[in-house]
Design a protein around this motif. Structure first.
Motif, mmCIF file in Angstrom:
data_model
loop_
_atom_site.group_PDB
_atom_site.id
_atom_site.type_symbol
_atom_site.label_atom_id
_atom_site.label_comp_id
_atom_site.label_asym_id
_atom_site.label_seq_id
_atom_site.Cartn_x
_atom_site.Cartn_y
_atom_site.Cartn_z
ATOM 1 N N LYS A 291 4.345 2.805 -9.845
ATOM 2 C CA LYS A 291 4.547 1.431 -9.392
ATOM 3 C C LYS A 291 5.727 1.359 -8.426
ATOM 4 N N LYS A 294 9.338 -3.752 -6.739
ATOM 5 C CA LYS A 294 9.519 -5.101 -6.224
ATOM 6 C C LYS A 294 9.379 -6.115 -7.365
ATOM 7 N N PHE A 296 8.749 -9.343 -6.501
ATOM 8 C CA PHE A 296 7.938 -10.428 -5.958
ATOM 9 C C PHE A 296 7.294 -9.952 -4.657
ATOM 10 N N TYR A 297 6.343 -10.754 -4.171
ATOM 11 C CA TYR A 297 5.654 -10.440 -2.920
ATOM 12 C C TYR A 297 6.559 -10.704 -1.725
ATOM 13 N N ASN A 298 6.536 -9.791 -0.766
ATOM 14 C CA ASN A 298 7.094 -10.043 0.553
ATOM 15 C C ASN A 298 6.422 -9.093 1.544
ATOM 16 N N VAL A 299 6.830 -9.155 2.801
ATOM 17 C CA VAL A 299 6.194 -8.314 3.814
ATOM 18 C C VAL A 299 7.087 -7.143 4.204
ATOM 19 N N SER A 302 8.042 -0.943 0.532
ATOM 20 C CA SER A 302 8.734 -0.756 -0.746
ATOM 21 C C SER A 302 10.041 0.001 -0.558
#
Length: 562
Positions: A291, A294, A296-299, A302
């Motif tokens: 895994k 992160k 949370f989601y972002n652009v 990693s």
């Protein structure tokens, strides 16, 4: 062929009817049943102190092990300073029953489940399970194979042998332990009682027999396998620190997830990293978690990732394993850098741009090497390491991931902000161990490991001539076992390497290595014969398990304690 011992068969089913899924109150319930069962045996009514209830310290479920001692009286053996003793041990917990689906309510009712499988047209069994069912020689249910049938064999053997202690020149100790299916804390918490018997009462443990399940090694395998050793297990983990970037400038960063995936590709199921010892190969490493880290989601790509593996150990030292795993990380890093360069060159060429990309410098370290670099630097204190562990435990962080917080701190202390890979070990650590013998030696001192092997070999030959059962002896039991906690074959250097690369081992996974070394009991897994342990089609072979096996173990015990 021996007749089926109905007393053992019925006791096994009774144990299975007590749900004792690992991590539930049923673990305590089944051990209370075993304690009550022994207290009804005349020997233990007369010798109540020979039943020891060993609780797991601080356990919220109040789980305990039950130890039953049988003191033989042949040749007035109890007057001797050193008394040969055989340990019989088994675990009483099972894995869960969720895999039974709509059949969950029958999972711990062997008679009802077996009958339902036989009569229902709606239940689709795999072909081999259907064949076994129709043979009438298998009994289904959670725990029938792994391993309550084995417990029942030991219980009834202890009862019957206790009726004639004058036939036994030595002692027997039967230990029934919870919490085998994950942390092995049942057997671990029993070690002080076993050490006490050895040091204070002169018990000299010459062998330990486990009845954990055995199964065929391939389709149509008719041989029964006996194991004179236990494979171990480690959990190598790779923390990856990358360099994040916006996905629109993806070549300007170093994607930690890409690196983790390549480490997985290099190691996963590779026999290059499978331990080989005494002509046997362990199952190769298998990934257990992959895994990014992160929240949370972002652009962004990693910045951090984690991958860890199940790694079986037979005879290889931790020093060699650590070096090989670091080499695996280097190989993976080389391939990732090559692939990035190739794709960057193609991208810039397609867009008529100059390729100004630079090769990333990736630092590859073991945890011990990172600690060495951090020690003595400004900002480093061992107290801070302890605080981090305490904070992460308070948050409920998985023990395998608590070291990530420690590594972040150490990388910061060292000023390492560029891409890095840090190899560390995490829970559980399961020692490997073997019975030490020669297959050709014919002479042996009584009670020696060679004598134990020769008695085993003679017993198997005897049983084979009576029943036609074909046996094989292998060195390493291929699944994890409580037997790994009664002897340890790793030398001091190997253990030192493990501890140095296992962050906060004394806090996160304390192993009583000194107690294990002190006991040093040669292990043998004799075992019930079954199929599909940990599957909803789990089943035990009735004629062998409740006919041949009790006769085999009775004969072997008397050979060793004659």
């Amino acid at each position: 062929m021996y007749q089926i011992d109905e007393e053992i068969f019925e006791l096994a089913k009774e144990l299975v009817r007590i749900p004792s899924v690992n991590g539930t109150e049923g673990e305590k319930t089944v051990d209370e049943y075993i304690e009550a069962w022994f207290r009804k045996v005349p020997y233990y009514r007369d010798h109540p102190k020979d039943l020891i209830i060993q609780k797991i310290p601080g356990d919220p479920l109040d789980r305990r092990s039950v130890l039953a001692i049988l003191r033989g009286t042949k040749d007035d053996i109890q007057r001797e300073a050193s008394i040969p003793t055989v340990l019989l041990h088994g675990h009483t917990d099972t894995v869960g029953i969720e895999d039974y689906g709509s059949l969950k309510k029958y999972a711990t009712d062997p008679d009802a489940l077996t009958e339902l499988l036989r009569t229902s047209d709606d239940i689709q069994l795999p072909a081999d399970a259907r064949e076994d069912l129709l043979s009438g020689e298998y009994c289904f249910g959670r725990g029938m194979s792994d391993m309550k049938s084995g417990d029942a064999v030991f219980m009834v053997l202890m009862k019957r042998l206790s009726e004639h202690p004058e036939d036994i020149r030595g002692n027997l100790v039967a230990s029934f332990n919870p919490v085998e299916e994950n942390a092995h804390s049942g057997i671990i918490s029993s070690l002080p009682a076993l050490v006490n018997l050895r040091e204070r009462e002169g018990f000299r443990f010459i062998a330990a027999f486990n009845n954990d399940f055995t199964t065929r090694l391939y389709a149509d395998d008719e041989k029964v396998t006996i194991y004179t050793g236990m494979g171990g297990k480690i959990l190598p983990c790779f923390y990856i620190q990358g360099r994040e970037t916006h996905v629109g400038q993806c070549f300007e960063g170093f994607d930690a997830s890409m690196m983790a995936a390549e480490i997985l590709r290099v190691i996963q199921l590779s026999t290059k990293y499978a331990d080989v010892d005494k002509g046997e190969m362990a199952s190769p490493p298998s990934v257990l978690k992959l895994k990014d880290l992160k929240d949370f989601y972002n652009v962004q790509t990693s910045r951090e990732a984690l991958v860890y593996f199940n790694y079986f150990v037979l005879g290889k030292s931790m020093n060699d394993i650590t070096q090989e795993l670091k080499e695996a990380a280097r190989d993976a890093c080389f391939e990732v850098c090559r692939r990035i360069r190739k794709n960057r060159e193609a991208y810039t060429a397609a867009n008529s741009l100059p390729d100004t990309g630079k090769e990333p410098c990736v630092c590859i370290l073991s945890y011990a090497e990172l600690m060495e670099q951090a020690s003595g630097r400004t900002g480093f204190t061992t107290d801070r390491l302890k605080e981090i562990v305490a904070d992460e435990k308070a948050k409920g962080t998985d023990v395998r991931e608590i070291p990530v917080a420690l590594i972040r701190y150490l990388l910061s202390v060292c000023g390492i902000t560029s891409p890095a890979i840090v190899l560390y070990y995490a829970a559980p650590y399961v020692p490997h161990c073997t019975l030490r013998y020669s297959e050709t030696e014919q002479d042996a001192q009584p009670g020696s490991e060679q004598a134990v092997y020769m008695a085993l070999r003679a017993t198997l030959d005897s049983i084979s001539s009576t029943t036609g059962t074909a046996f094989r002896i292998l060195h390493y039991y291929p699944s994890l076992s409580d037997s790994s906690y009664i002897r340890i074959d790793d030398d001091d250097s190997s253990i030192r390497n493990l501890k140095e690369n296992f962050p906060a081992i004394e806090d996160l996974y304390p192993i009583p290595i000194d107690a294990i070394r002190s006991l040093d009991i040669p292990p043998i897994n004799i075992g019930v014969r079954g199929r599909d342990a940990h599957k909803w089609t789990e089943r035990v072979h009735v004629p062998y398990t409740f006919g041949t096996l009790p006769a085999l173990e009775h004969e072997l015990i008397l050979k060793l304690l004659q």
